[in-house]
Motif scaffolding. Sequence first.
Motif, PDB file in Angstrom:
ATOM      1  N   SER A   4       6.462 -23.566 -39.983  1.00 41.18           N
ATOM      2  CA  SER A   4       7.576 -24.338 -40.950  1.00 41.18           C
ATOM      3  C   SER A   4       7.745 -24.598 -41.958  1.00 41.18           C
ATOM      4  CB  SER A   4       7.524 -24.570 -39.353  1.00 41.18           C
ATOM      5  OG  SER A   4       7.156 -25.897 -38.687  1.00 41.18           O
ATOM      6  N   ALA A  49      13.636 -22.671 -39.803  1.00 43.65           N
ATOM      7  CA  ALA A  49      12.308 -23.565 -39.542  1.00 43.65           C
ATOM      8  C   ALA A  49      12.577 -24.547 -38.510  1.00 43.65           C
ATOM      9  CB  ALA A  49      11.706 -24.320 -41.305  1.00 43.65           C
ATOM     10  N   ARG A  50      13.008 -25.118 -39.079  1.00 49.15           N
ATOM     11  CA  ARG A  50      14.190 -26.410 -38.228  1.00 49.15           C
ATOM     12  C   ARG A  50      13.170 -26.067 -35.940  1.00 49.15           C
ATOM     13  NH1 ARG A  50      18.475 -27.754 -40.209  1.00 49.15           N
ATOM     14  NH2 ARG A  50      19.675 -26.353 -39.229  1.00 49.15           N
ATOM     15  N   MET A  52      11.979 -23.966 -35.216  1.00 58.57           N
ATOM     16  CA  MET A  52      10.935 -23.460 -34.901  1.00 58.57           C
ATOM     17  C   MET A  52       9.874 -24.516 -34.820  1.00 58.57           C
ATOM     18  SD  MET A  52       9.817 -20.347 -38.679  1.00 58.57           S
ATOM     19  CE  MET A  52       8.020 -20.498 -37.484  1.00 58.57           C
ATOM     20  N   ARG A  53      10.803 -25.343 -35.002  1.00 55.14           N
ATOM     21  CA  ARG A  53      10.276 -26.968 -34.787  1.00 55.14           C
ATOM     22  C   ARG A  53      10.704 -27.696 -33.632  1.00 55.14           C
ATOM     23  NH1 ARG A  53       9.849 -30.369 -40.390  1.00 55.14           N
ATOM     24  NH2 ARG A  53       8.224 -28.907 -41.253  1.00 55.14           N
ATOM     25  N   ASP A 123       3.835 -18.554 -34.534  1.00 56.53           N
ATOM     26  CA  ASP A 123       4.891 -19.015 -35.439  1.00 56.53           C
ATOM     27  C   ASP A 123       5.219 -17.326 -36.297  1.00 56.53           C
ATOM     28  OD1 ASP A 123       4.327 -21.397 -35.661  1.00 56.53           O
ATOM     29  OD2 ASP A 123       3.172 -21.697 -36.871  1.00 56.53           O
TER      30      ASP A 123
END
Length: 384
Positions: A4, A49-50, A52-53, A123
Amino acid sequence: MKLSDFIYAHMDEILEQWDAFARQVAPSGSHLSHNVLRDHARTMLADIARDMRESQSPQEQRLKSEGRCGGATGSAAAEHGSQRQAKDFTLLQLSAEFRALRATVLRLWLPEVARDDPQTVRDLVRFNEGIDQSLAESIVAYSRRTQQTHDLFLAVLGHDLRSPLAGMLLAGEMLAQGETRPEKVAKIGANLARGAKVMRHIVDDLIGYTRSQLDEGLPMCPEPCDLREVLASAIADAAATYPGNQYDLRAEPGLVGRYDPTRLYQMFLNLLVNAGRHSRGKAPVVVEACAAADAYVVDITNQGETIPPDKLESIFRPLVQLSDKDGVTRSGTSLGLGLFIAREVAKAHGGLLTANSTASDGTTFTATLPRGEAGGERLAQAVP
């Protein structure tokens, strides 16, 4: 580095490669701008990406893998699918973009991490989930827009056929009564012929469009023919369709080549009807035909509303006026097939059909037809 974090840090590098690939798979002749090619890629990557966090429970992961996590209708991925459909991308081309995006990110990121690290595995799983979810949302939006276009197409087809049919039915009823005065019979007959020509025009365009979509191509029967004669015939029928318009033919003699006269007639008629429909005022539709070095060039110009430069390619797409976001309403018939068929005919002859539109000179469609190996002069001798 977490994937991410890598996506945010290398966003521009990833988008450059996305841009290059999207340009490769884009439909030929689309001339997509830099911004259109990347339209939603940045937002889609940021959304992935957001996500995944954020933490994810096993139940949420299972629902996502089954496509039951409830993709957002207005998401960047959904908008991307809808716009790609509007730009004539196929589903295979759309899917290929996501495949390339996945491969690009992983190719850039994996050399910088330890592949046996549990965090790397997590990931990878989360990133692939995000790509698959974005692809699913994009395909759903693409398919929904396709279905809407199909439904509108059928509605417009019914509307276009209803008008000439109503006129023909009324004329038939008047003649069947047997009380029509002789001086009105000719007028009624002309109205019947006009309605039949409109319907034939629509059916011919539908057949041509269907053949092009089935990759069969337009059937061609080339023979020696004179472009002036084909143009004159097409002008006569266009004038009958729009009797209030004036058509001014300016053609050089000896414009003879080996073409399919039926298909050329269809191309010219579509262009002339389009010009007649969008003409304004009393200015005539000007038809100019001349010989160039190795081709014949036919220009059809009308004075009407100017077409924006960024829409000059869009008007050749089938059903283009059904897209309210494009802001384009010009077409040879209200089905939006006339200009598409005209370009297909030009291509089938190894030629080109282009458009130019300015406020001062009007809108001009230019058909360029190669003379062929025999040359116009020798073919002219073969025509009686």
